[in-house]
Structure formats: C-alpha cells, structure tokens
Scaffold this active site. Structure first.
Site, PDB file in Angstrom:
ATOM      1  N   GLY A  15       0.474  34.796  65.245  1.00 57.66           N
ATOM      2  CA  GLY A  15       1.664  34.226  66.107  1.00 57.66           C
ATOM      3  C   GLY A  15       0.501  33.229  67.036  1.00 57.66           C
ATOM      4  CB  SER A  16      -3.067  32.216  67.487  1.00 55.89           C
ATOM      5  OG  SER A  16      -3.433  31.853  65.565  1.00 55.89           O
ATOM      6  CG  ASN A  17      -1.130  27.666  64.550  1.00 57.17           C
ATOM      7  OD1 ASN A  17      -1.665  27.793  64.560  1.00 57.17           O
ATOM      8  ND2 ASN A  17      -1.947  28.707  63.557  1.00 57.17           N
ATOM      9  CE  LYS A  93       9.962  37.085  53.117  1.00 54.19           C
ATOM     10  NZ  LYS A  93      11.235  37.672  53.098  1.00 54.19           N
ATOM     11  CG  LEU A  94      10.070  28.104  48.857  1.00 57.26           C
ATOM     12  CD1 LEU A  94       9.004  27.211  49.063  1.00 57.26           C
ATOM     13  CD2 LEU A  94      11.141  27.984  48.379  1.00 57.26           C
ATOM     14  CG  HIS A 111      -1.573  24.876  54.170  1.00 62.24           C
ATOM     15  ND1 HIS A 111      -1.423  26.232  52.890  1.00 62.24           N
ATOM     16  CD2 HIS A 111      -3.336  24.458  52.998  1.00 62.24           C
ATOM     17  CE1 HIS A 111      -2.095  26.221  52.353  1.00 62.24           C
ATOM     18  NE2 HIS A 111      -3.172  26.090  52.395  1.00 62.24           N
ATOM     19  CG  ASP A 152       1.344  24.852  51.019  1.00 62.70           C
ATOM     20  OD1 ASP A 152       1.750  25.357  52.227  1.00 62.70           O
ATOM     21  OD2 ASP A 152       1.068  26.317  50.876  1.00 62.70           O
ATOM     22  CD  GLU A 181      -4.543  27.076  61.437  1.00 66.96           C
ATOM     23  OE1 GLU A 181      -3.642  27.013  61.274  1.00 66.96           O
ATOM     24  OE2 GLU A 181      -4.911  27.451  60.895  1.00 66.96           O
TER      25      GLU A 181
END
Ligand code: GAR
Length: 222
Positions: A15-17, A93-94, A111, A152, A181
C-alpha cells in the site's frame, strides 16, 4: 462549500501508493478531496495497517466463489462510500465488468512499466521488472491509465520514464519505479478530480484544461 471529491482505493499489497494518496489528499491542506476507504483483496495485506493508521475505512473482499459475488461486494462497498473516483493502487485482480461499467471514466490503475509493454494478466510486481530486465530494455517507467475490461489495457492518462541501469535487479528497478509512481499517481488523480482530464465516449483521453502539474508526461492534445 461544495462537497469533497471522494476517492476509494483497491489494493492487494503493502500500500505505498495508497499512502501517497493519503499523504497528498488527507488533511487540512486538501479539503476538496477525501480518501474515503480502501478495499483489500486479501486479509493481512499491509495496506490495511496503513488505512488503520491513517484513520481511513477499510474492507476486505471475501474470497468470492463467483465473479458475480465479487462484483456485488465491490459495487456495494464503493457505492456505500459514495465514491467519485476509484483508484487501483497495486490491485492484482481483474475488476469485474459491472464495476468497470458503473465507474467508467472514473476508475484509474497504476502500472509499474510503460504500457502497452510489460502489461496484461500475470504481469504484476516483481514479474514486470524481471521481464523488463530480461528483455534488455533501457527505459521502463510508470503508467496511469483508465481501467477497462482487460488487464492494463485502458486509455493512458500519463506516463513517466525510468532508466534501467547495468547491474539492476527486479528489486532495484522496482524501487526506482515506485518513487515515480508515488509522484504520478496523486497527480493523475488530482487531474481527474479537478476536471482537467476526462475520458470521452470514443474512449479517448481528453485534456480539457491546461494542466500545470507537469512533472508527468501527458498527451495534452488528447
Ligand atoms: C506497484 O508497483 C504497482 O504499480 C504494482 O504493484 C505495486 C504495489 O505497490 N501494480 C501492478 O503491478 C498492477 N499490475 P504498493 O502496494 O506499495 O502500492
């Protein structure tokens, strides 16, 4: 005063983003944006600790036996939080089609490579950086794109390049890409929240206002 733009996050890992979004949008300096919750795809994901520390609501998707079950859970939770924008920040996950349809143009993914290269099913985390090194490319990077029904693939909102250096390992490339990111994801979310960019019906990314946060490469002519 108009209501804050409500940002929900989907994540699977450390969870750094997510943290970069919290650092940018949570707090008195950003009253017009709010990170309203994070949905983790599994129990024990590090992002859940970060959410607790930040005082942000969290939920864990149940191991759904059907994709319908996953779709219902995600829709219900995102709707309960009255989410305006959904951000996939390390989500492996999709996203079910029903959720993509409900949030089209308001759902973004980050991504850790320059799409459309090194993306698609199974391309996440260290696997992406291993493939980058194995291919011998000299430039990789990070991409933020609108989410559609495939991994993606959706229209690209912004990208930033990162060099691949002699002696790099997947870990060293990952670390270099991750710092980028953390810069471009909040910038892209802010562009969407402020209305500077939108997804048009023809599925093109349209920059509708001059965008001054120019540490990101964007295609401003759309
Ligand atoms: C990030 O590098 C993100 O781009 C990547 O997972 C990492 C999550 O890190 N996402 C993908 O590979 C999706 N295909 P974080 O949990 O520290 O934000």
């Amino acid at each position: 005063m108009s209501e804050a733009v409500r940002i929900a996050v989907l994540a699977s890992g450390g969870g750094s983003n997510f943290q970069a979004l919290v650092d940018r949008f949570q707090g008195p300096d950003s009253p017009e944006r709010e990170v309203v919750g994070v949905i983790a795809s599994r129990e024990g994901a590090g992002v859940l600790d970060r959410a607790r520390r930040a005082g942000v609501a969290s939920a864990v998707s149940p191991p759904a036996s059907t994709s319908d079950g996953a779709a219902i859970f995600l829709r219900r939770t995102l709707d309960e939080w009255r989410s305006d924008i959904v951000v996939l920040a390390g989500y492996m996950k999709l996203v079910p089609e029903a959720v993509v349809r409900a949030y089209r143009g308001r759902i973004l993914n980050i991504h850790p490579a320059l799409l459309p290269s090194f993306g698609g099913q199974g391309m996440y985390g260290a696997r992406v950086h291993r493939a980058v090194i194995d291919a011998g490319v000299r430039i990789t990077g990070a991409t933020v794109h609108f989410v559609d029904e495939a991994y993606d693939r959706g229209p690209i909102l912004c990208q930033w390049p990162v060099p691949v250096l002699a002696g790099d390992t997947p870990e060293s490339v990952a670390a270099r890409v991750l710092t980028v990111e953390h810069r471009i994801l909040p910038a892209a979310v802010e562009a969407l929240a402020s209305g500077a960019v939108r997804l048009e019906a023809d599925r093109r990314v349209r920059w509708v206002r001059e965008w001054f946060e120019t540490e990101t490469f964007t295609n401003r002519e759309g």
